[in-house]
Scaffold this active site. Structure first.
Site, PDB file in Angstrom:
ATOM      1  N   TYR A  32       0.871  -1.185   0.000  1.00  0.00           N
ATOM      2  CA  TYR A  32       0.000   0.000   0.000  1.00  0.00           C
ATOM      3  C   TYR A  32       0.903   1.229   0.000  1.00  0.00           C
ATOM      4  O   TYR A  32       0.828   2.105   0.868  1.00  0.00           O
ATOM      5  CB  TYR A  32      -0.968   0.000   1.191  1.00  0.00           C
ATOM      6  CG  TYR A  32      -2.273   0.667   0.833  1.00  0.00           C
ATOM      7  CD1 TYR A  32      -3.195   0.030   0.009  1.00  0.00           C
ATOM      8  CD2 TYR A  32      -2.575   1.946   1.288  1.00  0.00           C
ATOM      9  CE1 TYR A  32      -4.377   0.645  -0.350  1.00  0.00           C
ATOM     10  CE2 TYR A  32      -3.757   2.579   0.929  1.00  0.00           C
ATOM     11  CZ  TYR A  32      -4.651   1.917   0.117  1.00  0.00           C
ATOM     12  OH  TYR A  32      -5.816   2.533  -0.247  1.00  0.00           O
ATOM     13  N   HIS A  34       3.212   4.480  -0.480  1.00  0.00           N
ATOM     14  CA  HIS A  34       3.027   5.923  -0.608  1.00  0.00           C
ATOM     15  C   HIS A  34       4.388   6.553  -0.836  1.00  0.00           C
ATOM     16  O   HIS A  34       5.413   5.845  -0.890  1.00  0.00           O
ATOM     17  CB  HIS A  34       2.324   6.498   0.624  1.00  0.00           C
ATOM     18  CG  HIS A  34       2.972   6.086   1.921  1.00  0.00           C
ATOM     19  ND1 HIS A  34       4.209   6.539   2.307  1.00  0.00           N
ATOM     20  CD2 HIS A  34       2.561   5.236   2.903  1.00  0.00           C
ATOM     21  CE1 HIS A  34       4.535   6.018   3.470  1.00  0.00           C
ATOM     22  NE2 HIS A  34       3.552   5.209   3.859  1.00  0.00           N
ATOM     23  N   HIS A  37       7.429   5.485   1.310  1.00  0.00           N
ATOM     24  CA  HIS A  37       8.111   4.259   0.859  1.00  0.00           C
ATOM     25  C   HIS A  37       9.023   4.562  -0.340  1.00  0.00           C
ATOM     26  O   HIS A  37      10.136   4.044  -0.422  1.00  0.00           O
ATOM     27  CB  HIS A  37       7.093   3.207   0.409  1.00  0.00           C
ATOM     28  CG  HIS A  37       6.216   2.664   1.509  1.00  0.00           C
ATOM     29  ND1 HIS A  37       4.863   2.885   1.556  1.00  0.00           N
ATOM     30  CD2 HIS A  37       6.506   1.895   2.584  1.00  0.00           C
ATOM     31  CE1 HIS A  37       4.352   2.267   2.618  1.00  0.00           C
ATOM     32  NE2 HIS A  37       5.326   1.662   3.258  1.00  0.00           N
ATOM     33  N   GLN A 153      11.345   0.841  15.563  1.00  0.00           N
ATOM     34  CA  GLN A 153      11.653  -0.273  14.651  1.00  0.00           C
ATOM     35  C   GLN A 153      13.080  -0.117  14.093  1.00  0.00           C
ATOM     36  O   GLN A 153      13.850  -1.080  14.051  1.00  0.00           O
ATOM     37  CB  GLN A 153      10.636  -0.282  13.519  1.00  0.00           C
ATOM     38  CG  GLN A 153      10.959  -1.225  12.381  1.00  0.00           C
ATOM     39  CD  GLN A 153       9.807  -1.327  11.386  1.00  0.00           C
ATOM     40  OE1 GLN A 153       8.854  -2.040  11.637  1.00  0.00           O
ATOM     41  NE2 GLN A 153       9.878  -0.623  10.276  1.00  0.00           N
ATOM     42  N   SER A 186       0.538   4.130   5.532  1.00  0.00           N
ATOM     43  CA  SER A 186      -0.505   3.344   4.863  1.00  0.00           C
ATOM     44  C   SER A 186      -1.800   3.401   5.666  1.00  0.00           C
ATOM     45  O   SER A 186      -2.896   3.298   5.117  1.00  0.00           O
ATOM     46  CB  SER A 186      -0.050   1.887   4.717  1.00  0.00           C
ATOM     47  OG  SER A 186       1.207   1.838   4.087  1.00  0.00           O
ATOM     48  N   ARG A 187      -1.662   3.566   6.983  1.00  0.00           N
ATOM     49  CA  ARG A 187      -2.857   3.609   7.835  1.00  0.00           C
ATOM     50  C   ARG A 187      -3.679   4.893   7.667  1.00  0.00           C
ATOM     51  O   ARG A 187      -4.846   4.929   8.049  1.00  0.00           O
ATOM     52  CB  ARG A 187      -2.463   3.486   9.315  1.00  0.00           C
ATOM     53  CG  ARG A 187      -2.068   2.082   9.695  1.00  0.00           C
ATOM     54  CD  ARG A 187      -1.517   2.045  11.104  1.00  0.00           C
ATOM     55  NE  ARG A 187      -0.715   0.851  11.314  1.00  0.00           N
ATOM     56  CZ  ARG A 187      -1.191  -0.296  11.781  1.00  0.00           C
ATOM     57  NH1 ARG A 187      -2.436  -0.405  12.121  1.00  0.00           N
ATOM     58  NH2 ARG A 187      -0.406  -1.343  11.921  1.00  0.00           N
TER      59      ARG A 187
HETATM   60  P1  PAJ Z   1       5.690  -0.471   6.335  1.00  0.00           P
HETATM   61  O1  PAJ Z   1       4.822   0.125   7.377  1.00  0.00           O
HETATM   62  O2  PAJ Z   1       5.120  -0.781   4.993  1.00  0.00           O
HETATM   63  O3  PAJ Z   1       6.926   0.477   6.149  1.00  0.00           O
HETATM   64  C1  PAJ Z   1       7.983   0.126   5.313  1.00  0.00           C
HETATM   65  C2  PAJ Z   1       9.111   1.125   5.516  1.00  0.00           C
HETATM   66  O4  PAJ Z   1       8.673   2.418   5.108  1.00  0.00           O
HETATM   67  C3  PAJ Z   1       9.536   1.236   6.994  1.00  0.00           C
HETATM   68  O5  PAJ Z   1      10.953   1.293   7.079  1.00  0.00           O
HETATM   69  C4  PAJ Z   1       8.905   2.551   7.409  1.00  0.00           C
HETATM   70  O6  PAJ Z   1       9.579   3.193   8.486  1.00  0.00           O
HETATM   71  C5  PAJ Z   1       9.006   3.347   6.133  1.00  0.00           C
HETATM   72  N1  PAJ Z   1       8.065   4.480   6.117  1.00  0.00           N
HETATM   73  C6  PAJ Z   1       6.724   4.431   6.350  1.00  0.00           C
HETATM   74  N2  PAJ Z   1       6.190   5.683   6.301  1.00  0.00           N
HETATM   75  C7  PAJ Z   1       7.223   6.532   6.044  1.00  0.00           C
HETATM   76  C8  PAJ Z   1       7.327   7.948   5.901  1.00  0.00           C
HETATM   77  N3  PAJ Z   1       6.270   8.744   5.995  1.00  0.00           N
HETATM   78  N4  PAJ Z   1       8.550   8.483   5.634  1.00  0.00           N
HETATM   79  C9  PAJ Z   1       9.646   7.685   5.542  1.00  0.00           C
HETATM   80  N5  PAJ Z   1       9.609   6.329   5.670  1.00  0.00           N
HETATM   81  C10 PAJ Z   1       8.418   5.762   5.926  1.00  0.00           C
HETATM   82  O7  PAJ Z   1       7.543  -1.032   8.605  1.00  0.00           O
HETATM   83  C11 PAJ Z   1       7.040  -1.986   8.032  1.00  0.00           C
HETATM   84  O8  PAJ Z   1       6.306  -1.863   6.881  1.00  0.00           O
HETATM   85  C12 PAJ Z   1       7.211  -3.412   8.524  1.00  0.00           C
HETATM   86  O9  PAJ Z   1       7.288  -3.407   9.922  1.00  0.00           O
HETATM   87  C13 PAJ Z   1       8.437  -4.147   7.914  1.00  0.00           C
HETATM   88  C14 PAJ Z   1       9.759  -3.447   8.269  1.00  0.00           C
HETATM   89  C15 PAJ Z   1       8.305  -4.250   6.386  1.00  0.00           C
HETATM   90  C16 PAJ Z   1       8.501  -5.588   8.487  1.00  0.00           C
HETATM   91  O10 PAJ Z   1       7.337  -6.285   8.227  1.00  0.00           O
END
Ligand code: PAJ
Length: 303
Positions: A32, A34, A37, A153, A186-187
């Site tokens: 999902y 954005h 990512h 994390q 994503s939330r």
């Molecule tokens: P997810 O929530 O999909 O996030 C994937 C990566 O994107 C993480 O390292 C997170 O810190 C980063 N991320 C999310 N939103 C961000 C933003 N606004 N700015 C910069 N980076 C952002 O985190 C996870 O997935 C899971 O816990 C995972 C590490 C994949 C293990 O399952």
């Protein structure tokens, strides 16, 4: 962009890339996607010859079945976005292969998991660490990129890599925000229109603490009270925690310093949002009322 679903294929591909003298940058995600990512993808690209992005909604890091099932998914859009962003490989392993029948070994993260999100999300960080260790073994990257958005994390992954000698370099990327300051997540898609309009209060609250720290306030209680007041004024949030912690050890500190991080988690309309900002390298300037929020480009690109 190559799409790989089998773990043996991923191993083989990584071996081929390495034999060809190419370095591998890895961005693990739950999809999902954005722009936050994609910032990680861009960073991986700037660090390495090839970029592997994984999408795996990891069941073991969710605290209940409903949250796991409600987690937003859009495979088609994710593929298109990654293709456009120039990822070389999209790795989408099956849960049945990641957690083969009888799988019993897990990573236990220790004290770093006891703070911040730990108490409300028992087992969450063990689930994260276990899947990240497994994914790192599947992809065998030179560099793995994580967001500072999930500060706890990131620290836990850094510590795991060091403790278990995993031999990968972990790169942290500053949080990408919408124009009104809300950290991309994503939330956020689960927020209603009204909640979405209120959500940036979290960022304003962190900004209030940062502004007071810059003005010389070092007492943790005072800084947290100032931030808390910004959120409570809205009346719609249920604060899970709002704490000033040591940026590495993650334990609460009484006196703020440049190594401190102010972190918040709060429920808004049934959605749990998190955010944080490092006092030494704040990405924003905001006054306590939130009237003046500006991104500082020189802060947005620190290493
Ligand atoms: P997810 O929530 O999909 O996030 C994937 C990566 O994107 C993480 O390292 C997170 O810190 C980063 N991320 C999310 N939103 C961000 C933003 N606004 N700015 C910069 N980076 C952002 O985190 C996870 O997935 C899971 O816990 C995972 C590490 C994949 C293990 O399952």
């Amino acid at each position: 962009m190559k799409i790989v679903t089998r773990i043996a294929k991923m191993h083989e591909l990584s071996r081929q890339l390495r034999t060809g003298g190419l370095t591998i940058g890895f961005v693990p995600t739950m999809g999902y996607l954005h722009d936050g990512h994609l910032e990680l993808v861009r960073r991986a690209r700037s660090e390495c010859d090839t970029v592997v992005v994984s999408i795996f909604v990891n069941p073991t890091q969710f605290n209940n079945r409903e949250d796991f099932e409600k987690y937003p998914r859009d495979e088609a859009a994710d593929k298109a976005v990654l293709e456009h962003a120039g990822a070389d490989v999209l790795f989408m392993p099956e849960a049945s292969e990641v957690y083969a029948p009888g799988a019993a070994t897990t990573v236990h993260v220790g004290a770093l998991g006891d703070h911040l999100c730990g108490p409300t999300r028992p087992g969450h960080f063990d689930g994260v660490a276990t899947v990240v260790a497994a994914l790192l073994n599947m992809v065998t990257p030179d560099v793995a990129v994580f967001g500072e958005k999930d500060w706890q994390q990131l620290q836990i992954v850094r510590r795991m890599v060091r403790d278990l000698h995993l031999g990968v370099r972990i790169v942290g990327v500053p949080t990408l925000r919408d124009a009104d300051g809300l950290a991309m997540s994503s939330r956020n898609a689960r927020l209603g229109e009204k909640e979405r309009a209120l959500a940036p209060a979290l960022y304003r609250a962190l900004g209030a603490a940062v502004a007071a720290y810059r003005d010389g306030e070092k007492r943790s209680t005072e800084l947290c009270n100032l931030a808390r007041a910004v959120i409570e004024e809205i009346g719609e949030f249920r604060i899970d925690y709002l704490e000033l912690v040591d940026g590495e050890a993650l334990a609460p500190v009484e006196t703020a310093n440049d190594g401190s991080v102010v972190a918040v988690a709060a429920f808004l309309g049934g959605v749990r949002l998190i955010d944080n900002v490092s006092l030494a390298r704040p990405q924003m300037l905001a006054d306590a009322s939130g009237a003046d929020i500006r991104m500082r480009s020189e802060d947005a690109h620190y290493a």
